[in-house]
Enzyme design. Structure first.
Site, PDB file in Angstrom:
ATOM      1  N   GLY A  22     -11.891   1.339   8.155  1.00 28.64           N
ATOM      2  CA  GLY A  22     -12.144   1.825   9.516  1.00 28.64           C
ATOM      3  C   GLY A  22     -12.122   3.333   9.622  1.00 28.64           C
ATOM      4  O   GLY A  22     -12.171   3.876  10.721  1.00 28.64           O
ATOM      5  N   HIS A  47      -7.775   1.373   1.774  1.00 31.03           N
ATOM      6  CA  HIS A  47      -7.650   1.055   3.208  1.00 31.03           C
ATOM      7  C   HIS A  47      -8.418   2.064   4.072  1.00 31.03           C
ATOM      8  O   HIS A  47      -7.872   2.653   5.017  1.00 31.03           O
ATOM      9  CB  HIS A  47      -6.179   1.000   3.626  1.00 31.03           C
ATOM     10  CG  HIS A  47      -5.961   0.127   4.837  1.00 31.03           C
ATOM     11  ND1 HIS A  47      -4.827  -0.597   5.057  1.00 31.03           N
ATOM     12  CD2 HIS A  47      -6.769  -0.133   5.906  1.00 31.03           C
ATOM     13  CE1 HIS A  47      -4.923  -1.255   6.201  1.00 31.03           C
ATOM     14  NE2 HIS A  47      -6.102  -0.978   6.738  1.00 31.03           N
ATOM     15  N   GLU A 106       0.848  -1.192   0.000  1.00 33.87           N
ATOM     16  CA  GLU A 106       0.000   0.000   0.000  1.00 33.87           C
ATOM     17  C   GLU A 106       0.881   1.239   0.000  1.00 33.87           C
ATOM     18  O   GLU A 106       1.866   1.295   0.750  1.00 33.87           O
ATOM     19  CB  GLU A 106      -0.911  -0.006   1.238  1.00 33.87           C
ATOM     20  CG  GLU A 106      -1.862  -1.195   1.235  1.00 33.87           C
ATOM     21  CD  GLU A 106      -2.800  -1.231   2.440  1.00 33.87           C
ATOM     22  OE1 GLU A 106      -2.771  -0.287   3.262  1.00 33.87           O
ATOM     23  OE2 GLU A 106      -3.568  -2.203   2.550  1.00 33.87           O
TER      24      GLU A 106
END
Ligand code: NAD
Length: 436
Positions: A289, A286, A263
């Site tokens: 959350g 990503h 990433e």
């Protein structure tokens, strides 16, 4: 709640304001710094007892040495990789984080993706952005009645289970640990049972050697034709080349991925992935959350852990020191918190000093790990500075801290009149006790 001391909390990296509010409520003094800790002036660092950071501040052993008053670090994020946890432990600096504050955010994204993949929403939206109208029900399905297979039935997996059932899905799951099913979810005894049965497989396992490429070509081959995969866990869990190949042959019907083997570290950095450009694929950077609610939850969770640690010495859920869950200190008692290197004989020396001082011990707690021990004593009134001086002289002592009611200026040992016990030194810190 009684005011604590003038203890300084330094919050870096624009931590959510809910943290500051929680510290103020606990009577702590908060200073803020917009950026990471690096570059902070000596006056900004001076007297910092509690340090709040996010992911951009690196804390190594040298940084810890520059903060002699530091008692605890709050990582206002999920991970703690940015902190040298062992160096912190060796200086009795307790580290907390908030590993589960974004659980619901990930679970909600997962359910959104279950529906979006089944309705091929992203492809339809892309066509519309490209100026094409394609009204058709081909390949679009309700999720009601379909089977969701959850791999890893922990915090996130079990929340996904609840949400999926609310959509009318059947839920089967596999976990290496026996987990109580929620609702009507049904455990399966192996990964392959779930793969064979599920219309959509959602992964919620940690990155471990056992989960590396947990889903590869062989596993995908056992899945139902047209089945879908969602990976919001860790990039190492799915072999993306195998998944891309199965999408191209049509064996897989869709994939959502929020995490990748590699990433980019910075926004706007180039990103490449074998799934890019393939049909019915949802790629997100990503952000599973990353919600405002999760940021607020993190702020509240970490600041509450830190405030409780300051008030009582509790280290429950700390990531680097032995965990001890302590009640609030009793009025008219001194609480002694002693971190020392874990070698034989220290406890008996502590108790020997207490006996020598004629101090009555009302409660004693001890937890150790391989390197350090944490002993807590609740004792009848005794001058804090006397206790600290004696305990600090034990060579294995890393830190002595005492908590007592502020304003109790005079304490007695063996009938002798003693001072206030409110002196401060790098290894010692007196705090006002604070009842609930
Ligand atoms: P958790 O520890 O609560 O649950 C993980 C579960 O996986 C546990 O029940 C464990 O027993 C099980 N497990 C471990 N190895 C397994 C295996 N080989 N097969 C089956 N089950 C196995 O963790 P969580 O909070 O639910 O997080 C799950 C994953 O989600 C983690 O990888 C975490 O890093 C990731 N995560 C991603 C994001 C994001 O932004 N995408 C956010 C938070 C968490």
């Amino acid at each position: 709640m009684e005011a604590l001391t003038d203890m300084k909390v330094l919050l870096c990296e624009r931590i959510h304001p809910a943290a500051e509010a929680a510290f103020h409520q606990a009577g702590l003094r908060v200073e803020r710094r917009d950026g990471a800790l690096e570059g902070a002036s000596p006056s900004e660092l001076a007297g910092t007892a509690i340090l709040g950071i996010r992911s951009k501040t690196e804390i190594d052993a040298a940084t810890i040495e520059r903060l002699p008053d530091l008692l605890a670090i709050g990582c206002f994020c999920i991970g703690t990789n940015q902190v040298d946890l062992r160096a912190a432990m060796r200086r009795a600096v307790t580290v907390f984080n908030a590993p589960f504050s974004n659980t619901r955010s990930v679970a909600e994204l997962t359910l959104a993706e279950v529906v979006a993949l089944n309705r091929r929403l992203v492809d339809k939206s892309m066509l519309m952005h490209g100026g094409r109208w394609d009204k058709s029900s081909a390949g679009a399905h309700e999720v009601r009645g379909r089977t969701l297979g959850i791999i890893g039935y922990g915090h996130i997996g079990s929340q996904v289970s609840v949400l999926a059932e609310a959509f009318g899905m059947r839920v089967v799951y596999f976990d290496i640990v026996q987990r109580l099913p929620l609702g009507n979810a049904q455990p399966r005894s192996s990964l392959s049972d779930v793969l064979r049965e599920a219309d959509c497989v959602s992964l919620h396992v940690p990155a471990t050697p056992a989960t590396h490429n947990l889903i590869g070509a062989a596993e995908i081959a056992t899945m139902k034709p047209g089945a879908m995969i969602i990976n919001n866990a860790r990039g190492s869990v799915v072999d993306l080349h195998a998944a891309a190949a199965a999408l191209q042959t049509g064996h897989l019907g869709g994939i959502a991925a929020d995490v990748f083997p590699e990433e980019p570290a910075l926004n706007d950095a180039p990103f490449a992935c074998p799934l890019a450009g393939l049909p019915n694929v949802i790629l997100t950077p990503h952000v599973g959350g990353s919600t405002e609610e999760a940021q607020r939850n993190i702020a509240v969770e970490v600041s509450e852990k830190l405030a409780r640690f300051v008030r009582t010495g509790t280290t429950t859920s700390a990531v680097n020191v032995p965990e001890v869950d302590l009640p609030s200190p009793l009025a008219d008692q001194l609480r002694i918190l002693h971190f020392h290197r874990n070698v034989p004989g220290v406890l008996s020396r502590i108790n020997g000093i207490m006996a020598d001082l004629g101090v009555n011990i009302n409660a004693e707690y001890l937890r150790s790990n391989a390197e350090v021990s944490y002993v807590i004593l609740d004792v009848d009134p005794v001058p804090a500075d006397v206790v600290e001086t004696r305990l600090s002289a034990i060579p294995e002592t890393i830190r002595v801290r005492t908590i007592h009611e502020q304003g109790e200026g005079t304490r007695r040992v063996d009938g002798q009149h003693a001072g206030t016990g409110m002196s401060k030194g790098p290894q010692k810190l007196h705090l006002g006790a604070c009842g609930p």
